[in-house]
Design a protein around this motif. Sequence first.
Motif, PDB file in Angstrom:
ATOM      1  N   PHE A  48       4.202   3.887   2.606  1.00 15.49           N
ATOM      2  CA  PHE A  48       5.138   3.148   1.742  1.00 15.49           C
ATOM      3  C   PHE A  48       6.363   2.718   2.541  1.00 15.49           C
ATOM      4  CE2 PHE A  48       8.944   3.052  -0.864  1.00 15.49           C
ATOM      5  CZ  PHE A  48       8.571   2.312  -1.979  1.00 15.49           C
ATOM      6  N   ALA A  55       7.379  -1.141   3.776  1.00 19.79           N
ATOM      7  CA  ALA A  55       8.660  -1.681   3.306  1.00 19.79           C
ATOM      8  C   ALA A  55       9.502  -2.168   4.479  1.00 19.79           C
ATOM      9  CB  ALA A  55       9.417  -0.619   2.511  1.00 19.79           C
ATOM     10  N   GLY A  79       5.082  -0.418  -1.215  1.00 16.55           N
ATOM     11  CA  GLY A  79       6.096  -0.494  -0.166  1.00 16.55           C
ATOM     12  C   GLY A  79       6.481  -1.930   0.126  1.00 16.55           C
TER      13      GLY A  79
END
Length: 224
Positions: free
Chosen positions: A11, A15, A92
């Motif tokens: 995640f 991101a 993410g």
Amino acid sequence: MNSIKKYVAEFIGTAVLVIFGCGAAVVSQCAPATVGHLITALAFGLVIVAMAYSIGNVSGCHINPAVSIAMLISKKISVKDFCCYILAQCLGALAGAALLGVFVGFDSGLGTNALYEGKIWVSLLAEVVLTFVFIIAILGVTSKDSNGSVAGIVIGLTLVLVHIFGIPLTGTSVNPARSLGPALLVGGDALKNVWVFIVAPLAGGALAALCYNFLASTKENKAE
């Protein structure tokens, strides 16, 4: 608990990829096209290098469903981990796109991908080829433990390579999560055509895994 840590790592890594990779694409728009493309390519590659050496020992640093499907086909991850990795990566990417939107505005495009001259089949083919090259390099460099110290650099540079060629074509996805997150927030044509940047990278990743597994098995047979 270890499984949860792997999913959290995926995640976070995805991101970061969206924030810095797509972010570089947005902020470099004011630069000449060639310079902007190079900045974006380097940003995506450098994020991979950074994440590989920070979360690689936790989750393997897939941060890309195309990588995960290749690892599933190569029997390096379980079906459960594959499904959870995909979910973590997509969430993410969405979180990264949302944070990027706060910084640069949701009307900036958020580094979404686009069809090459409006042509679906050309865009599909481009993304399959770009992803194939990226994934087969990953499978090759990670096939030996002795490559561990340089794997992140090789993978990052390969991502730079495919971006340099692919940005003028489709903006370069090679990563369904990276495309889906920004497209969900931008909407319009970006969301309408995002299926291309989901299907093609997954197909390219699967094809790369099948091809590499065939080549590796041929090599093993000759060694015997």
